[in-house]
Write an enzyme that holds these catalytic residues in place. Structure first.
Site, PDB file in Angstrom:
ATOM      1  N   CYS A  35      10.434  -6.789  44.263  1.00  0.00           N
ATOM      2  CA  CYS A  35      10.025  -7.434  45.513  1.00  0.00           C
ATOM      3  C   CYS A  35       8.503  -7.616  45.530  1.00  0.00           C
ATOM      4  O   CYS A  35       7.761  -6.763  45.031  1.00  0.00           O
ATOM      5  CB  CYS A  35      10.447  -6.581  46.701  1.00  0.00           C
ATOM      6  SG  CYS A  35      12.232  -6.539  46.948  1.00  0.00           S
TER       7      CYS A  35
ATOM      8  N   CYS B 155       6.103  -4.880  46.786  1.00  0.00           N
ATOM      9  CA  CYS B 155       6.237  -3.592  46.096  1.00  0.00           C
ATOM     10  C   CYS B 155       5.961  -3.698  44.603  1.00  0.00           C
ATOM     11  O   CYS B 155       6.328  -2.805  43.841  1.00  0.00           O
ATOM     12  CB  CYS B 155       7.640  -3.029  46.322  1.00  0.00           C
ATOM     13  SG  CYS B 155       7.980  -2.688  48.055  1.00  0.00           S
TER      14      CYS B 155
ATOM     15  N   CYS C 170      14.580   2.198  42.394  1.00  0.00           N
ATOM     16  CA  CYS C 170      14.968   1.652  43.690  1.00  0.00           C
ATOM     17  C   CYS C 170      16.292   2.205  44.193  1.00  0.00           C
ATOM     18  O   CYS C 170      16.701   1.929  45.308  1.00  0.00           O
ATOM     19  CB  CYS C 170      15.061   0.137  43.617  1.00  0.00           C
ATOM     20  SG  CYS C 170      16.261  -0.419  42.399  1.00  0.00           S
TER      21      CYS C 170
ATOM     22  N   CYS D 146      14.773   1.031  52.793  1.00  0.00           N
ATOM     23  CA  CYS D 146      14.640  -0.423  52.626  1.00  0.00           C
ATOM     24  C   CYS D 146      15.381  -0.868  51.363  1.00  0.00           C
ATOM     25  O   CYS D 146      16.187  -1.800  51.395  1.00  0.00           O
ATOM     26  CB  CYS D 146      13.156  -0.796  52.563  1.00  0.00           C
ATOM     27  SG  CYS D 146      12.866  -2.583  52.532  1.00  0.00           S
ATOM     28  N   CYS D 147      15.151  -0.161  50.245  1.00  0.00           N
ATOM     29  CA  CYS D 147      15.894  -0.484  49.019  1.00  0.00           C
ATOM     30  C   CYS D 147      17.392  -0.278  49.258  1.00  0.00           C
ATOM     31  O   CYS D 147      18.216  -0.979  48.664  1.00  0.00           O
ATOM     32  CB  CYS D 147      15.436   0.404  47.858  1.00  0.00           C
ATOM     33  SG  CYS D 147      13.828  -0.024  47.166  1.00  0.00           S
TER      34      CYS D 147
HETATM   35  S1  SF4 Z   1      11.359  -3.064  46.601  1.00  0.00           S
HETATM   36 FE1  SF4 Z   1      10.189  -2.876  48.541  1.00  0.00          FE
HETATM   37  S2  SF4 Z   1      10.718  -4.660  49.829  1.00  0.00           S
HETATM   38 FE2  SF4 Z   1      12.197  -4.521  48.100  1.00  0.00          FE
HETATM   39  S3  SF4 Z   1      13.913  -3.466  48.941  1.00  0.00           S
HETATM   40 FE3  SF4 Z   1      12.640  -1.889  47.980  1.00  0.00          FE
HETATM   41  S4  SF4 Z   1      11.173  -1.180  49.560  1.00  0.00           S
HETATM   42 FE4  SF4 Z   1      12.173  -3.040  50.320  1.00  0.00          FE
END
Ligand code: SF4
Length: 282
Positions: free
Chosen positions: A209, A212, A237, A126-127
């Site tokens: 985010c 998170c 991240c 996701c990151c």
């Molecule tokens: S901090 Fe969380 S929502 Fe944001 S990109 Fe990374 S995993 Fe995804």
């Protein structure tokens, strides 16, 4: 200097620059960076306290650095407010780099909107599409990358230098407030009426985010509220670590705190119950 430089030359330049930056105050540091890094200079802000201080200093110094942000699509409303307030206060537009639409749609379809909670690898995926890939686009052709990293933010960042070679991206990474304390930072913000994210006043020293990030408890390190369900010391991240997203994760590293991914059977039974829910059908 003109990039690209070979590995040894990049290392030598970073080392020399770091030693020349060390005795200087922030405005002089930014002037030296402007004068030394010959090529595109990019500052990536996430609107945290460090980044707001740097935005202020860059605008006051009339630096040629481009100020950009990575809009992950999952930021706090307060962060978007800070973004708008910053543009209004300093009279400029911050360029946003968003995730590629297809990558986002694929991840949400395959893993669910909060699928990053299933494993460290899923979180780093996701990151990867929300942050790392857009960062790559933001830094395309850049000779220097300015960041608001501070050594005092976490054990992971304790060795952050003022300047370092980023061999993977072929540029110089500049961390002009790497040696600042949080107290010095707060002083600059308050004395200059710099807009800042109100979440800092609610126990969020580090803000990423929304799903998170949580507030920290008394005595916890500044970044303890980031991906708090993962093992301590692994919460980065992918923007400031080398290697591909997820490359550090080995089988069995995921702690039990992760939510299990929904099985195909459960997903299909849930979607069929949704279809037959009379309230939803109405
Ligand atoms: S901090 Fe969380 S929502 Fe944001 S990109 Fe990374 S995993 Fe995804």
């Amino acid at each position: 200097m003109t990039l690209p430089l070979d590995r040894a030359a990049l290392d030598a330049l970073a080392e020399d620059l770091a030693s020349r930056l060390r005795p200087l105050a922030l405005p002089e540091r930014l002037a030296l960076i402007d004068a030394t890094v010959d090529g595109r200079l990019v500052f990536t802000t996430s609107f945290g306290l460090e980044d707001q201080a740097l935005t202020h200093a860059l605008r006051m110094a009339k630096s040629r650095a481009e100020i950009v942000t990575l809009d992950t699509g999952r930021l706090f409303p307060e962060t978007y407010d800070t973004w708008a307030e910053t543009e209004a206060a300093y009279g400029f537009r911050i360029r946003a780099y968003a995730p590629e639409r297809e990558a986002e749609e694929r991840f949400v379809e395959e893993s669910g909107i909060n699928g990053f909670r299933h494993s460290v690898a899923a979180r780093q995926a996701c990151c990867g599409f929300r942050k790392v890939e857009p960062l790559g686009r933001a830094l395309t052709g850049a000779a220097g990358w300015l960041t608001g990293l501070r050594a005092g933010q976490s054990a992971n960042r304790a060795e952050t230098p003022l300047a370092e070679a980023d061999h993977a991206r072929g540029l110089i990474k500049l961390n002009p407030i790497a040696d600042w304390t949080r107290e010095v930072l707060a002083e600059l913000i308050h004395e200059n009426y710099v807009p800042y994210n109100v979440l800092h006043d609610r126990g969020f020293p580090s803000i990423g985010c929304a799903p998170c990030t949580r507030a920290v408890k008394v005595g916890e390190p500044e970044r303890a509220g980031r991906w708090w369900w993962e093992q301590a010391g692994k919460q980065e991240c992918g923007l400031h670590v080398s290697g591909a997203p997820g490359s550090e994760i080995r089988q069995g590293q995921e702690p039990a705190a992760f939510e299990p991914a929904q099985s195909a059977t459960r997903q299909s039974s849930e979607s069929s119950s949704t279809k037959t829910n009379p309230e939803l059908a109405a």
